[in-house]
Design a protein around this motif. Structure first.
Motif, PDB file in Angstrom:
ATOM      1  N   TYR A  61      47.996  10.220  32.862  1.00  0.00           N
ATOM      2  CA  TYR A  61      47.077  10.611  31.789  1.00  0.00           C
ATOM      3  C   TYR A  61      46.962   9.429  30.842  1.00  0.00           C
ATOM      4  O   TYR A  61      47.949   8.822  30.478  1.00  0.00           O
TER       5      TYR A  61
ATOM      6  N   TYR B 191      49.891  12.952  35.280  1.00  0.00           N
ATOM      7  CA  TYR B 191      51.259  13.015  34.777  1.00  0.00           C
ATOM      8  C   TYR B 191      51.321  12.167  33.515  1.00  0.00           C
ATOM      9  O   TYR B 191      50.412  11.373  33.232  1.00  0.00           O
ATOM     10  N   TYR B 192      52.363  12.357  32.721  1.00  0.00           N
ATOM     11  CA  TYR B 192      52.485  11.650  31.443  1.00  0.00           C
ATOM     12  C   TYR B 192      53.763  10.818  31.441  1.00  0.00           C
ATOM     13  O   TYR B 192      54.831  11.298  31.811  1.00  0.00           O
TER      14      TYR B 192
ATOM     15  N   LEU C 267      50.187  17.204  33.834  1.00  0.00           N
ATOM     16  CA  LEU C 267      49.330  17.636  32.727  1.00  0.00           C
ATOM     17  C   LEU C 267      48.015  18.111  33.319  1.00  0.00           C
ATOM     18  O   LEU C 267      47.497  17.521  34.266  1.00  0.00           O
TER      19      LEU C 267
ATOM     20  N   ILE D 170      45.207  20.959  26.453  1.00  0.00           N
ATOM     21  CA  ILE D 170      46.071  20.259  27.396  1.00  0.00           C
ATOM     22  C   ILE D 170      47.278  21.151  27.706  1.00  0.00           C
ATOM     23  O   ILE D 170      47.855  21.772  26.819  1.00  0.00           O
ATOM     24  N   TYR D 171      47.598  21.248  29.007  1.00  0.00           N
ATOM     25  CA  TYR D 171      48.678  22.118  29.465  1.00  0.00           C
ATOM     26  C   TYR D 171      49.805  21.261  30.045  1.00  0.00           C
ATOM     27  O   TYR D 171      49.608  20.576  31.044  1.00  0.00           O
ATOM     28  N   PRO D 172      51.005  21.285  29.447  1.00  0.00           N
ATOM     29  CA  PRO D 172      52.134  20.540  30.008  1.00  0.00           C
ATOM     30  C   PRO D 172      52.885  21.369  31.056  1.00  0.00           C
ATOM     31  O   PRO D 172      53.078  22.577  30.889  1.00  0.00           O
TER      32      PRO D 172
ATOM     33  N   LEU E   8      53.335  15.262  23.109  1.00  0.00           N
ATOM     34  CA  LEU E   8      51.881  15.434  23.202  1.00  0.00           C
ATOM     35  C   LEU E   8      51.231  15.639  21.836  1.00  0.00           C
ATOM     36  O   LEU E   8      50.012  15.532  21.714  1.00  0.00           O
TER      37      LEU E   8
ATOM     38  N   ILE F 253      47.370  21.799  22.249  1.00  0.00           N
ATOM     39  CA  ILE F 253      48.441  21.938  23.238  1.00  0.00           C
ATOM     40  C   ILE F 253      48.690  23.412  23.542  1.00  0.00           C
ATOM     41  O   ILE F 253      49.013  24.205  22.661  1.00  0.00           O
TER      42      ILE F 253
ATOM     43  N   GLY G 173      53.490  25.661  27.450  1.00  0.00           N
ATOM     44  CA  GLY G 173      53.958  24.874  28.589  1.00  0.00           C
ATOM     45  C   GLY G 173      54.516  25.763  29.690  1.00  0.00           C
ATOM     46  O   GLY G 173      54.892  26.914  29.462  1.00  0.00           O
TER      47      GLY G 173
END
Length: 408
Positions: free
Chosen positions: A267, A334-335, A346, A353-355, A374, A381, A384
């Motif tokens: 990301y 990915y982060y 992600l 944004i969904y972790p 994030l 956010i 998660g």
């Protein structure tokens, strides 16, 4: 025994709107089997592996189409890409004459990017293209096909069909992989993957590019399998195999375009320059990766040094398959930042944004420890998700949920 494929619904739908439908993917994932299972009685079948058919298609495309007519299923069509121009002429002629030209041709092929170059030049706007992978866990379990989405409502819907599995069952599935021929028959696994590699090296690789020594390419395949779920570093590959970095890049591209690997992009946003730009690589068939790494059983993977890498590969490949089976492009990242804070996956949707974290444990501790990074991205956010070996979907805290890998 035929195992129902989730992609069938998308193929049928596309055939009602497009003159040409193309299914591409790794060898042995069941493209031809699915389309042969689906095809109407009047739809003829021809494969470009047949020397006579291939010669006719190369020398006289018009006569080829006159001979086989339509509706027609053409297998391994990328071996004679020149037929696409004649195909375009036929479907356009039908349209000009006011006749229905939908669903005239179904195509399969195992070399996507090479095919796409020819397709985009010849059949733009006339073709629906689908990626296909090996059997998903949902297909093997006989569950419905749904795109994986980390929104809580979507996850609750998935739980309704969940068939719980313990860690040993998950690793057994990792070891076996998702190739339909293995799942539907009593074929010896070792024999299957040996033949698979030989066919892949001798046919696809020689056709795709001049890769030099096939022995070196096999070493490269093994090296890549041992690096599944790791960062993709071309210099590291080049040094290990004894090839140049540009060659390593080309060979990685070959694996990607023949559907063997999935490359997960990081990301990235212009808001911060502290994000890592190196992609990660995942084998799409965990059984093939396990075979290349010479793991002799599910138990040795589960208790070995690569247990986490294979578990993560399995989860990511299942999520990717859920997108492919819905006819969609996987919209996942990915982060990782320069402080080595990492989030496995992600999913970005507009300003949301969904972790997502992937953990082998049943009830992981501190699985959400990096989700806070994030906050600096100026995004909305969402709660998660920790994909793990839990038996049920339960909250870890107000902002994070455990979700069972068995429900993917």
């Amino acid at each position: 025994m035929y195992i129902q494929r989730h992609l069938e619904e998308q193929i049928e739908k596309a055939s009602r709107y497009y003159p040409v439908v193309m299914v591409c993917g790794q060898r042995q994932v069941g493209k031809s089997t699915m389309l042969n299972h689906m095809r109407e009685k009047e739809r003829r079948y021809v494969t470009m592996d047949d020397g006579n058919a291939r010669r006719l298609a190369e020398q006289d495309p018009a006569l080829f189409f006159e001979t086989y007519g339509y509706p027609l299923l053409i297998d391994e069509f990328q071996r004679v890409p020149s037929i696409l121009l004649e195909m375009k002429r036929i479907v356009d002629k039908k349209a000009l004459e006011g006749e229905d030209n939908c669903g005239m041709y179904w195509l399969t092929g195992s070399q996507k990017f090479r095919m796409m170059k020819n397709v985009s030049e010849s059949l733009a706007g006339r073709i629906a293209v689908f990626d296909m992978s090996g059997l998903s866990a949902a297909e093997l379990d006989g569950r419905k096909g749904n795109v994986f989405h980390p929104a809580l409502e979507s996850l609750r819907g998935r739980m309704k069909e969940n068939k719980p599995k313990d860690i040993h069952q998950i690793y057994e599935r990792i070891f076996q992989g998702g190739m339909p021929k293995l799942a539907a028959t009593g074929l010896d696994r070792e024999r299957f993957y040996t033949d698979y590699i030989n066919t892949y090296l001798e046919r696809d690789i020689k056709e795709l590019a001049q890769v030099g020594k096939l022995g070196e390419f096999y070493d490269f395949l093994v090296f890549m399998a041992a690096r599944t779920s790791q960062e993709l570093k071309y210099s590291e590959i080049a040094n290990a195999i004894g090839i140049s970095a540009p060659t390593a890049k080309e060979w990685v591209s070959i694996l990607e375009r023949s559907g063997v690997i999935f490359i997960l992009r990081p990301y990235y946003t212009n808001i911060t320059n502290r994000l890592v730009k190196t992609p990660k690589v995942y084998f799409m068939d965990t059984g093939l990766a396990a075979y290349l790494c010479r793991w002799p059983s599910a138990e040795t993977i589960e208790n070995g040094a690569m247990d986490g890498a294979f578990f993560e590969t399995y989860v990511v490949s299942e999520i990717v398959k859920s997108f492919f089976n819905a006819g969609l492009r996987p919209d996942i990242y990915y982060y990782r930042d320069v402080d080595r804070k990492e989030i496995d996956l992600l999913m970005a949707e507009g300003d949301k944004i969904y972790p997502i974290e992937i953990k082998k444990a049943k009830i992981p501790n501190h699985g959400d420890k990096n989700f806070g990074v994030l906050n600096k991205l100026d995004m909305d956010i969402q709660p998660g998700v920790i994909l793990c070996m839990t038996d049920e979907m339960i909250p870890y805290n107000r902002n994070t949920w455990f979700f069972p890998v068995s429900a993917l």
